[in-house]
Design a protein around this motif. Structure first.
Motif, short mmCIF file in Angstrom:
data_model
loop_
_atom_site.label_atom_id
_atom_site.label_comp_id
_atom_site.label_asym_id
_atom_site.label_seq_id
_atom_site.Cartn_x
_atom_site.Cartn_y
_atom_site.Cartn_z
N ILE A 13 83.56 51.76 56.06
CA ILE A 13 82.11 51.90 55.35
C ILE A 13 82.29 52.35 54.02
O ILE A 13 81.54 51.73 53.25
N THR A 59 79.67 39.29 53.07
CA THR A 59 79.70 38.81 54.50
C THR A 59 80.46 39.36 55.56
O THR A 59 80.61 39.29 56.52
N GLY A 60 81.52 40.31 54.98
CA GLY A 60 82.11 41.02 55.90
C GLY A 60 83.36 40.46 56.80
O GLY A 60 83.81 39.31 56.33
N CYS A 67 89.13 54.95 62.47
CA CYS A 67 87.56 55.32 62.88
C CYS A 67 87.79 56.11 64.25
O CYS A 67 87.11 57.32 64.19
N GLN A 95 78.64 45.16 60.75
CA GLN A 95 79.64 45.68 61.62
C GLN A 95 79.22 47.23 62.33
O GLN A 95 79.39 47.56 63.40
N PRO A 120 77.02 47.71 54.83
CA PRO A 120 77.16 48.65 53.86
C PRO A 120 77.40 48.08 52.33
O PRO A 120 76.94 48.66 51.39
N ALA A 121 78.06 46.97 52.28
CA ALA A 121 78.50 46.59 51.01
C ALA A 121 77.33 45.71 50.10
O ALA A 121 76.86 46.20 49.19
N ASN A 133 83.21 59.47 59.26
CA ASN A 133 84.16 59.70 58.06
C ASN A 133 83.18 58.80 57.01
O ASN A 133 84.09 58.48 55.87
N GLY A 191 74.57 39.05 52.87
CA GLY A 191 75.32 39.92 53.59
C GLY A 191 74.47 41.48 53.56
O GLY A 191 74.17 41.83 52.51
N GLY A 192 74.34 42.02 54.86
CA GLY A 192 73.47 43.22 54.81
C GLY A 192 74.23 44.25 55.57
O GLY A 192 73.70 45.11 56.31
N GLU A 231 72.60 37.61 57.88
CA GLU A 231 72.38 37.12 59.52
C GLU A 231 72.00 38.34 60.34
O GLU A 231 71.15 38.00 61.38
N ARG A 232 72.47 39.43 60.19
CA ARG A 232 72.24 40.46 60.76
C ARG A 232 72.24 41.94 59.86
O ARG A 232 73.47 42.42 59.79
N ALA A 268 73.63 31.95 55.70
CA ALA A 268 74.23 31.26 54.40
C ALA A 268 75.26 30.16 55.11
O ALA A 268 76.16 30.40 55.76
N ASP A 273 84.48 44.15 53.28
CA ASP A 273 85.53 43.64 54.09
C ASP A 273 85.94 42.22 53.82
O ASP A 273 86.96 41.68 54.36
P1 FAD Z 1 79.66 43.70 57.46
O1 FAD Z 1 79.47 45.21 58.07
O2 FAD Z 1 80.77 43.10 58.30
O3 FAD Z 1 78.66 43.14 56.89
C1 FAD Z 1 78.60 41.62 56.65
C2 FAD Z 1 77.08 41.22 56.61
O4 FAD Z 1 77.04 39.97 56.07
C3 FAD Z 1 76.38 41.38 58.14
O5 FAD Z 1 74.79 41.84 57.62
C4 FAD Z 1 76.41 39.93 58.43
O6 FAD Z 1 75.39 39.79 59.50
C5 FAD Z 1 76.34 39.24 57.30
N1 FAD Z 1 77.02 37.81 57.20
C6 FAD Z 1 77.91 37.40 57.73
N2 FAD Z 1 78.17 35.98 57.59
C7 FAD Z 1 77.03 35.70 57.04
C8 FAD Z 1 76.56 34.46 56.63
N3 FAD Z 1 77.29 33.18 56.46
N4 FAD Z 1 75.14 34.34 56.11
C9 FAD Z 1 74.47 35.37 56.01
N5 FAD Z 1 74.77 36.79 56.11
C10 FAD Z 1 76.18 36.65 56.83
N6 FAD Z 1 84.21 52.05 59.25
C11 FAD Z 1 84.23 53.29 59.03
O7 FAD Z 1 84.45 53.87 57.80
N7 FAD Z 1 84.03 54.29 59.80
C12 FAD Z 1 83.85 54.18 61.33
O8 FAD Z 1 83.81 54.84 62.11
C13 FAD Z 1 84.14 52.65 61.65
N8 FAD Z 1 83.93 52.29 62.86
C14 FAD Z 1 83.74 50.99 63.24
C15 FAD Z 1 83.63 50.43 64.61
C16 FAD Z 1 83.65 49.31 64.89
C17 FAD Z 1 83.59 48.97 66.41
C18 FAD Z 1 83.99 48.20 64.08
C19 FAD Z 1 83.81 46.67 64.24
C20 FAD Z 1 83.84 48.49 62.53
C21 FAD Z 1 83.96 50.11 62.35
N9 FAD Z 1 84.30 50.41 61.03
C22 FAD Z 1 84.36 51.52 60.56
C23 FAD Z 1 84.54 49.30 59.78
C24 FAD Z 1 83.05 49.06 58.98
O9 FAD Z 1 82.06 48.80 59.92
C25 FAD Z 1 83.19 48.18 58.02
O10 FAD Z 1 84.39 48.32 57.25
C26 FAD Z 1 82.11 47.85 57.05
O11 FAD Z 1 80.78 47.66 57.87
C27 FAD Z 1 82.19 46.69 56.11
O12 FAD Z 1 80.93 46.48 55.63
P2 FAD Z 1 80.73 45.11 54.91
O13 FAD Z 1 79.25 45.33 54.32
O14 FAD Z 1 81.81 44.87 53.87
O15 FAD Z 1 80.57 44.30 55.97
#
Ligand code: FAD
Length: 306
Positions: free
Chosen positions: A282, A107-108, A133, A37, A11-12, A46, A8-9, A32-33, A79, A273
């Motif tokens: 984030i 993986t969010g 948000c 999000q 913020p976490a 924020n 997962g790439g 994957e990307r 993955a 997430d």
């Molecule tokens: P994610 O950002 O979901 O990243 C998951 C990563 O895992 C990605 O790189 C994805 O490609 C990868 N992945 C998933 N499945 C696989 C797999 N099987 N194999 C390999 N890689 C995989 N939060 C705020 O604090 N402020 C904001 O203003 C805000 N606005 C938002 C607006 C929108 C439209 C959305 C959708 C969300 C918003 N959020 C905001 C929420 C915030 O984006 C998420 O809380 C945050 O991105 C979570 O981070 P994460 O790293 O846990 O997961």
């Protein structure tokens, strides 16, 4: 093998990579990307210490920060399977297999879409998913919240303090949220609740949202509400389909973790997430990514795998 292999790439994952690499241990990130999000976000206002940025800029900054360290970034790789063991294996969709002495799952999640006309077209142009948000963008305006479960009713209560008027729309014939939330909701003078209503379309002028239509499921009549924003609150789905059976998930499919981010499988940590941690934001995902990396490091210095 990697000392820490991060899946997962977002913020976490990015925060976990920086914290792991700073321990001088072999770190890899498969995503994957890369960016997650955040790439789908317009304004971010924020993330503490960054007054204002946008999603693509924030994602580029995440990548730039990770790249200042010796981290293998494997982008555009999915993955597909986690195989626990003394060496933990992660199998990719392209057939490759990666190994880690510890693994961090980040993986969010994704918002559940309502799949009506207008949703895609007006995403970030009136269609929103996160009241924390995007709520302030609708200050003084009329909005709807779709979904009468706990998150929908919480969103409506939250938004009622910011926007001019909220219409809460629920498909079933009653709200599903906790009674105490429903009481609070009904005490607010600028909220209307409509039940038995199937949202049929999100309307706009080609640039932004200006209304929605729903079918009254009792009378069959089609009705229209004028508004400038629609918050869709029908569920957040964790990206854990590929993990079913390999570790403990909550009833919502979120990865269960302890205070250090450890999952039910030794050496496997999780952050952001995708986990049971409340409030998907984030700043929270990034903090938890750092925590999981420190948890993984703690695990490595105590384990006999060398
Ligand atoms: P994610 O950002 O979901 O990243 C998951 C990563 O895992 C990605 O790189 C994805 O490609 C990868 N992945 C998933 N499945 C696989 C797999 N099987 N194999 C390999 N890689 C995989 N939060 C705020 O604090 N402020 C904001 O203003 C805000 N606005 C938002 C607006 C929108 C439209 C959305 C959708 C969300 C918003 N959020 C905001 C929420 C915030 O984006 C998420 O809380 C945050 O991105 C979570 O981070 P994460 O790293 O846990 O997961």
């Amino acid at each position: 093998p990697y000392d820490v292999l991060i899946v997962g790439g977002g913020p976490a994952g990015a925060a976990a990579a920086v914290y792991a690499a700073r321990k001088g241990i072999r770190t890899g990130v498969v995503a994957e990307r890369f960016g997650g999000q955040v790439l789908d976000t317009n304004a971010i206002e924020n993330f503490i210490s960054v007054k204002e940025t946008d999603g693509p800029k924030f994602a580029a900054a995440l990548e730039e920060h990770v790249k200042t360290y010796d981290v293998d970034i494997m982008n555009v790789q999915r993955a597909e399977k986690l195989i626990p063991g003394k060496m933990i294996e992660v199998r990719l969709a392209n057939g490759a297999s990666l190994k880690g002495k510890s693994v961090i799952l980040a993986t969010g999640a994704r918002w559940r879409n309502i799949n009506v006309p207008g949703e895609d077209e007006y995403r970030n142009a009136g269609v929103a998913y996160c009241p924390h948000c995007d709520g302030p963008l609708f200050k003084g305006k009329d909005v709807a919240v779709i979904g009468g479960g706990n998150s929908g009713v919480e969103a409506a209560i939250d938004l009622a303090g910011v926007v001019r008027h909220v219409t809460l729309i629920e498909f079933a014939d009653e709200l599903k949220a906790d009674a105490v939330l429903q009481r609070k909701l009904r005490s607010l003078s600028n909220v209307d609740v409509i039940v038995s209503a199937q949202t049929t379309e999100i309307l706009g002028d080609g640039k932004k949202v200006n209304g929605l239509t729903y079918k009254d499921r009792q009378s069959g009549e089609s009705k229209k509400v004028d508004l400038e924003g629609v918050f869709i609150q029908i569920g957040l789905v964790p990206n854990t389909e590929w993990l079913k059976g390999s570790l403990s998930l909550s009833k919502f499919g979120e990865i269960e973790i302890d205070a250090k981010g450890q999952t039910s499988v030794p050496g496997v940590f999780a952050a952001g997430d995708v986990t049971t941690v409340p409030y998907k934001q984030i700043v929270i995902a990034a903090g938890d990514g750092a925590k999981a990396a420190l948890g993984a490091f703690d695990h490595l210095i105590r384990s006999s795998v060398s």
